[in-house]
Design a protein around this motif. Structure first.
Motif, PDB file in Angstrom:
ATOM      1  N   MET A 412       0.932  -1.292   0.483  1.00 50.34           N
ATOM      2  CA  MET A 412       0.063  -0.148   0.362  1.00 50.34           C
ATOM      3  C   MET A 412       0.976   1.314  -0.017  1.00 50.34           C
ATOM      4  SD  MET A 412      -3.675  -0.207   0.456  1.00 50.34           S
ATOM      5  CE  MET A 412      -3.801   1.064   1.697  1.00 50.34           C
ATOM      6  N   TYR A 413       2.202   0.911   0.235  1.00 54.18           N
ATOM      7  CA  TYR A 413       2.827   2.063   0.614  1.00 54.18           C
ATOM      8  C   TYR A 413       3.736   2.875  -0.702  1.00 54.18           C
ATOM      9  CZ  TYR A 413       6.502  -1.653   0.223  1.00 54.18           C
ATOM     10  OH  TYR A 413       7.249  -2.951   0.067  1.00 54.18           O
ATOM     11  N   ASP A 414       4.318   3.560  -0.777  1.00 59.42           N
ATOM     12  CA  ASP A 414       5.005   4.175  -1.756  1.00 59.42           C
ATOM     13  C   ASP A 414       6.192   5.074  -1.790  1.00 59.42           C
ATOM     14  OD1 ASP A 414       4.502   7.066  -0.837  1.00 59.42           O
ATOM     15  OD2 ASP A 414       3.030   7.727  -2.202  1.00 59.42           O
ATOM     16  N   TYR A 415       6.603   4.448  -1.206  1.00 57.43           N
ATOM     17  CA  TYR A 415       8.280   4.700  -1.487  1.00 57.43           C
ATOM     18  C   TYR A 415       9.251   3.847   0.287  1.00 57.43           C
ATOM     19  CZ  TYR A 415       8.177   6.470   4.128  1.00 57.43           C
ATOM     20  OH  TYR A 415       8.193   6.853   5.121  1.00 57.43           O
ATOM     21  N   ILE A 416      10.081   3.555   0.262  1.00 57.94           N
ATOM     22  CA  ILE A 416      10.813   2.759   1.089  1.00 57.94           C
ATOM     23  C   ILE A 416      12.623   3.084   1.369  1.00 57.94           C
ATOM     24  CG2 ILE A 416      10.321   0.763   0.231  1.00 57.94           C
ATOM     25  CD1 ILE A 416      12.689   0.258  -1.560  1.00 57.94           C
ATOM     26  N   LEU A 417      12.852   3.353   2.042  1.00 59.24           N
ATOM     27  CA  LEU A 417      14.333   3.967   3.143  1.00 59.24           C
ATOM     28  C   LEU A 417      15.710   3.596   2.159  1.00 59.24           C
ATOM     29  CD1 LEU A 417      13.391   4.189   6.474  1.00 59.24           C
ATOM     30  CD2 LEU A 417      12.427   5.819   5.132  1.00 59.24           C
ATOM     31  N   TYR A 418      15.152   2.176   0.913  1.00 59.08           N
ATOM     32  CA  TYR A 418      16.473   1.451   0.562  1.00 59.08           C
ATOM     33  C   TYR A 418      16.300   1.755  -1.157  1.00 59.08           C
ATOM     34  CZ  TYR A 418      16.307  -0.340   4.747  1.00 59.08           C
ATOM     35  OH  TYR A 418      16.097  -0.129   6.376  1.00 59.08           O
ATOM     36  N   GLU A 419      15.603   2.672  -1.724  1.00 62.92           N
ATOM     37  CA  GLU A 419      15.158   2.995  -2.779  1.00 62.92           C
ATOM     38  C   GLU A 419      16.712   3.741  -3.946  1.00 62.92           C
ATOM     39  OE1 GLU A 419      12.222   3.137  -4.485  1.00 62.92           O
ATOM     40  OE2 GLU A 419      13.724   3.070  -6.744  1.00 62.92           O
ATOM     41  N   GLY A 420      16.826   2.274  -4.521  1.00 58.73           N
ATOM     42  CA  GLY A 420      17.862   2.458  -5.733  1.00 58.73           C
ATOM     43  C   GLY A 420      19.393   1.523  -4.375  1.00 58.73           C
ATOM     44  N   TRP A 421      18.896   0.777  -3.670  1.00 58.47           N
ATOM     45  CA  TRP A 421      19.770   0.306  -3.340  1.00 58.47           C
ATOM     46  C   TRP A 421      20.474  -1.145  -4.027  1.00 58.47           C
ATOM     47  CZ3 TRP A 421      21.210  -0.536   2.668  1.00 58.47           C
ATOM     48  CH2 TRP A 421      21.828   0.369   2.826  1.00 58.47           C
ATOM     49  N   GLU A 422      21.568  -1.802  -3.891  1.00 57.20           N
ATOM     50  CA  GLU A 422      21.840  -2.562  -4.861  1.00 57.20           C
ATOM     51  C   GLU A 422      22.316  -4.094  -4.544  1.00 57.20           C
ATOM     52  OE1 GLU A 422      22.461  -2.527  -8.828  1.00 57.20           O
ATOM     53  OE2 GLU A 422      22.723  -0.795  -9.096  1.00 57.20           O
ATOM     54  N   VAL A 423      21.360  -4.679  -3.786  1.00 58.16           N
ATOM     55  CA  VAL A 423      21.377  -5.879  -2.964  1.00 58.16           C
ATOM     56  C   VAL A 423      22.739  -6.812  -4.019  1.00 58.16           C
ATOM     57  CG1 VAL A 423      20.066  -5.381  -1.600  1.00 58.16           C
ATOM     58  CG2 VAL A 423      19.367  -6.344  -3.236  1.00 58.16           C
ATOM     59  N   GLU A 424      22.985  -8.238  -3.416  1.00 58.09           N
ATOM     60  CA  GLU A 424      22.957  -9.188  -3.546  1.00 58.09           C
ATOM     61  C   GLU A 424      23.027 -10.269  -2.551  1.00 58.09           C
ATOM     62  OE1 GLU A 424      27.224  -9.769  -4.382  1.00 58.09           O
ATOM     63  OE2 GLU A 424      27.146 -11.383  -5.280  1.00 58.09           O
ATOM     64  N   GLY A 425      21.628 -10.889  -3.270  1.00 55.81           N
ATOM     65  CA  GLY A 425      21.071 -12.058  -2.574  1.00 55.81           C
ATOM     66  C   GLY A 425      19.408 -12.272  -2.442  1.00 55.81           C
ATOM     67  N   TRP A 426      19.403 -12.919  -3.030  1.00 57.06           N
ATOM     68  CA  TRP A 426      17.238 -13.122  -3.214  1.00 57.06           C
ATOM     69  C   TRP A 426      17.059 -14.212  -3.030  1.00 57.06           C
ATOM     70  CZ3 TRP A 426      15.562  -8.085  -3.832  1.00 57.06           C
ATOM     71  CH2 TRP A 426      14.197  -8.019  -4.809  1.00 57.06           C
ATOM     72  N   PRO A 427      15.849 -14.075  -2.717  1.00 61.73           N
ATOM     73  CA  PRO A 427      14.442 -14.750  -2.804  1.00 61.73           C
ATOM     74  C   PRO A 427      14.185 -15.612  -4.290  1.00 61.73           C
ATOM     75  CG  PRO A 427      13.549 -13.199  -1.718  1.00 61.73           C
ATOM     76  CD  PRO A 427      14.842 -12.681  -2.061  1.00 61.73           C
ATOM     77  N   VAL A 428      14.011 -16.416  -4.230  1.00 62.02           N
ATOM     78  CA  VAL A 428      14.083 -16.796  -5.834  1.00 62.02           C
ATOM     79  C   VAL A 428      12.410 -18.006  -5.744  1.00 62.02           C
ATOM     80  CG1 VAL A 428      15.497 -16.102  -6.498  1.00 62.02           C
ATOM     81  CG2 VAL A 428      15.396 -18.458  -5.993  1.00 62.02           C
ATOM     82  N   LEU A 429      12.147 -18.305  -4.582  1.00 63.72           N
ATOM     83  CA  LEU A 429      10.916 -18.922  -4.363  1.00 63.72           C
ATOM     84  C   LEU A 429      10.900 -19.181  -2.577  1.00 63.72           C
ATOM     85  CD1 LEU A 429       9.701 -22.575  -5.818  1.00 63.72           C
ATOM     86  CD2 LEU A 429       9.789 -22.556  -3.537  1.00 63.72           C
ATOM     87  N   THR A 430       9.506 -19.141  -2.600  1.00 59.83           N
ATOM     88  CA  THR A 430       8.640 -19.226  -1.305  1.00 59.83           C
ATOM     89  C   THR A 430       7.831 -19.678  -1.209  1.00 59.83           C
ATOM     90  OG1 THR A 430       8.981 -16.431  -1.525  1.00 59.83           O
ATOM     91  CG2 THR A 430       7.916 -17.191   0.497  1.00 59.83           C
ATOM     92  N   MET A 431       7.798 -20.724  -0.477  1.00 59.19           N
ATOM     93  CA  MET A 431       6.730 -22.120  -0.133  1.00 59.19           C
ATOM     94  C   MET A 431       5.858 -21.931   1.344  1.00 59.19           C
ATOM     95  SD  MET A 431       7.105 -25.957   0.092  1.00 59.19           S
ATOM     96  CE  MET A 431       6.814 -25.982  -2.213  1.00 59.19           C
ATOM     97  N   LEU A 432       4.173 -22.019   1.065  1.00 56.99           N
ATOM     98  CA  LEU A 432       3.896 -21.694   2.939  1.00 56.99           C
ATOM     99  C   LEU A 432       3.393 -22.893   2.683  1.00 56.99           C
ATOM    100  CD1 LEU A 432       2.907 -19.845   5.132  1.00 56.99           C
ATOM    101  CD2 LEU A 432       1.113 -19.264   3.413  1.00 56.99           C
ATOM    102  N   ARG A 433       3.397 -23.734   3.995  1.00 53.31           N
ATOM    103  CA  ARG A 433       2.078 -25.212   3.965  1.00 53.31           C
ATOM    104  C   ARG A 433       2.145 -25.600   2.707  1.00 53.31           C
ATOM    105  NH1 ARG A 433      -2.148 -22.381   5.001  1.00 53.31           N
ATOM    106  NH2 ARG A 433      -1.766 -20.564   6.059  1.00 53.31           N
ATOM    107  N   GLY A 434       3.387 -26.255   2.198  1.00 50.38           N
ATOM    108  CA  GLY A 434       3.711 -26.200   0.529  1.00 50.38           C
ATOM    109  C   GLY A 434       3.099 -25.887  -0.230  1.00 50.38           C
ATOM    110  N   ASN A 435       1.993 -24.952  -0.260  1.00 54.84           N
ATOM    111  CA  ASN A 435       1.471 -23.874  -1.626  1.00 54.84           C
ATOM    112  C   ASN A 435       3.119 -23.189  -1.829  1.00 54.84           C
ATOM    113  OD1 ASN A 435      -1.226 -24.629  -0.973  1.00 54.84           O
ATOM    114  ND2 ASN A 435      -0.614 -23.394   0.390  1.00 54.84           N
ATOM    115  N   VAL A 436       3.276 -22.824  -3.531  1.00 50.51           N
ATOM    116  CA  VAL A 436       3.648 -22.051  -3.635  1.00 50.51           C
ATOM    117  C   VAL A 436       3.778 -21.031  -3.860  1.00 50.51           C
ATOM    118  CG1 VAL A 436       5.830 -21.563  -5.528  1.00 50.51           C
ATOM    119  CG2 VAL A 436       5.777 -23.629  -4.596  1.00 50.51           C
ATOM    120  N   LEU A 437       4.200 -19.801  -3.333  1.00 43.48           N
ATOM    121  CA  LEU A 437       3.222 -18.363  -3.252  1.00 43.48           C
ATOM    122  C   LEU A 437       3.971 -17.794  -4.414  1.00 43.48           C
ATOM    123  CD1 LEU A 437       3.465 -17.596   0.516  1.00 43.48           C
ATOM    124  CD2 LEU A 437       1.469 -18.572  -0.595  1.00 43.48           C
TER     125      LEU A 437
END
Ligand SMILES: [Zn+2]
Length: 458
Positions: A412-437
């Motif tokens: 719902m928000y329209d800004y973050i405090l980390y805008e433009g940060w280049e990061v290394e390391g990322w979640p590529v799959l998220t599963m909740l109770r066996g459901n891939v989200l």
């Protein structure tokens, strides 16, 4: 009989070790952790491609329902799923969803709203903002499984009115802590510790100067106000024998006080947030960075990182609140405290924590998953990858690079405090109770899979 799914070719991360193995999932639970060739047959095979697999992240500190309705704010759970967060500990009963009266009037609606619109699981923290709330601590723990209660030491007067909170004076703390102590695990007293009496003497002078810079907010609420109230809370916890929890610890001196109490055997658990680890008061956010307690100095950030490494800081949560630039135009009167960061939590900790050598991946799992589940009484259902646990899993590509930008986020928000940060390391799959989200950047589940997780005492 085939199980629902297996995840092969994983490096499974626990709080003390990383093992090469696969995971079998059936009916939402982990049913095997074994070498790939020993896994059962499955309807679906997911290849982790040698990446790390961690338990779903538990963000122990969120404020869905504080500045918008609970229903509106559940939209941010989509972002949570993208960010590898599968469970939150959400503070109910303040702000927009203020509940000074009986939780019986709101609990069913809160639970139903969550389970209708949310993509992830939640447990609730009660907010003790009135005498009625105070009187229902034991009842809410037994009736609804709300075993943790937050006390607002930092609110009275106008700030208190904004979130609907009566001041948590020492007498109120003593009564509430005593009731919590009588309940047993996993009941715990949570405090927002900042000495409002001193802040009320300092803040008017800073406010009168008209300053709008982030450092002005920190000058108005100096770190010793937190340290002092943590000492008060520890004293009352010692006397009442209540398990204590310090939310959003932000100042280096506070870490020293907590370490001292823990060394004396006091059951005090401390949390911090990514913005206290990664940002400081020289940032040019102005009111957009107004958070209570304030973003402060680099020395405090360093002490907090050290506290994570030495075990003084046990849990990390975001203090996520969905706020917009429109709400945050002016520092003193208009802007409500808080910032959105739930979608950034794991990428930031992977990038700035693990890949920059500040913490190990095992430590990341300890402070984002394992300790969080144990502290709040949802272990081993959550926070660990073992047979019988919920299949809440995140595949993490530690080498994947990305740029953080609000334009790619989902809340719902329209800004973050980390805008433009280049990061290394990322979640590529998220599963909740066996459901891939979320799979490779795509949302593949419908809101409504999230569940309320009760935590009954005794
Ligand atoms: Zn908070």
């Amino acid at each position: 009989m085939k199980v629902d799914s297996v995840i092969k070719n994983c490096k499974i991360v626990g709080p003390t070790e990383i093992i090469q193995a696969g995971i079998a999932v059936d009916n939402g639970k982990i049913v095997a952790v074994a070498s790939d060739n020993a896994l059962p047959e499955a309807k679906r095979i997911i290849d982790a491609q040698g990446n790390y697999v961690i338990p779903g992240v538990i963000d122990v500190h969120t404020h869905f329902g504080v500045y918008h309705t609970f229903e509106e704010d559940t939209k941010d759970t989509i972002g949570a799923a993208f960010g590898g967060v599968t469970t939150v500990g959400n503070y109910l009963g303040i702000g927009k969803e203020s509940q000074k009266g009986s939780y019986a009037d709101s609990f069913d609606r809160w639970k139903e709203t969550w389970e209708k619109y949310s993509l992830i699981d939640t447990f609730f923290h009660a907010s003790i903002i009135s005498d009625a709330n105070l009187q229902e601590i034991k009842l809410n723990a037994k009736r609804y499984g709300i075993a943790s209660c937050k006390f607002f030491m930092a609110y009275k007067g106008p700030e208190g009115e904004e979130i609907g909170a009566a001041p948590a004076d020492d007498g109120l703390l003593w009564v509430g802590f005593s009731d919590i102590a009588s309940l047993g695990y996993p009941a715990r007293a949570l405090v927002h510790a900042e000495n409002i009496d001193i802040i009320y003497r300092i803040k008017p002078q800073i406010e009168a100067s008209g300053r709008q810079d982030l450092a002005a907010w920190d000058d108005a609420r100096p770190g010793f106000c937190e340290t002092l109230d943590i000492q008060r809370a520890i004293s009352i916890a010692k006397q009442t024998k209540a398990p204590l929890y310090i939310v959003h610890t932000h100042h280096g001196d506070s870490v020293n006080v907590i370490a001292q109490a823990r060394s004396e055997g006091v059951d005090v658990v401390a949390e911090t947030c990514p913005h206290y680890l990664l940002l400081d008061r020289t940032a040019s956010f102005g009111p957009l960075g107004k958070i209570a307690p304030p973003i402060t100095d680099k020395a405090s950030s360093e002490r907090l990182w050290q506290g994570i490494r030495d075990g003084t800081i046990s849990c990390i949560g975001t203090d996520h609140a969905s706020v917009t630039k429109e709400m945050k135009k002016e520092m003193w009167k208009a802007a409500p405290p808080g910032a959105a960061s739930i979608e950034n939590l794991l990428p930031l900790m992977l990038s700035e924590g693990v890949n920059k050598g500040r913490i190990t991946l095992e430590k990341l799992v300890e402070v984002l998953c394992y300790n969080n589940a144990k502290t709040f009484g949802i272990f081993p259902q959550k926070g660990t990858i073992q047979v019988g646990s919920d299949a809440d899993l995140v595949i993490v590509d530690l080498d994947k690079k990305a740029k953080l930008t609000v334009n790619k986020e989902h809340g719902m928000y329209d800004y973050i405090l980390y805008e433009g940060w280049e990061v290394e390391g990322w979640p590529v799959l998220t599963m909740l109770r066996g459901n891939v989200l979320v799979d490779d950047g795509k949302l593949v589940a419908e809101p409504g899979v999230g569940k309320y997780v009760p935590r009954f005492v005794g």
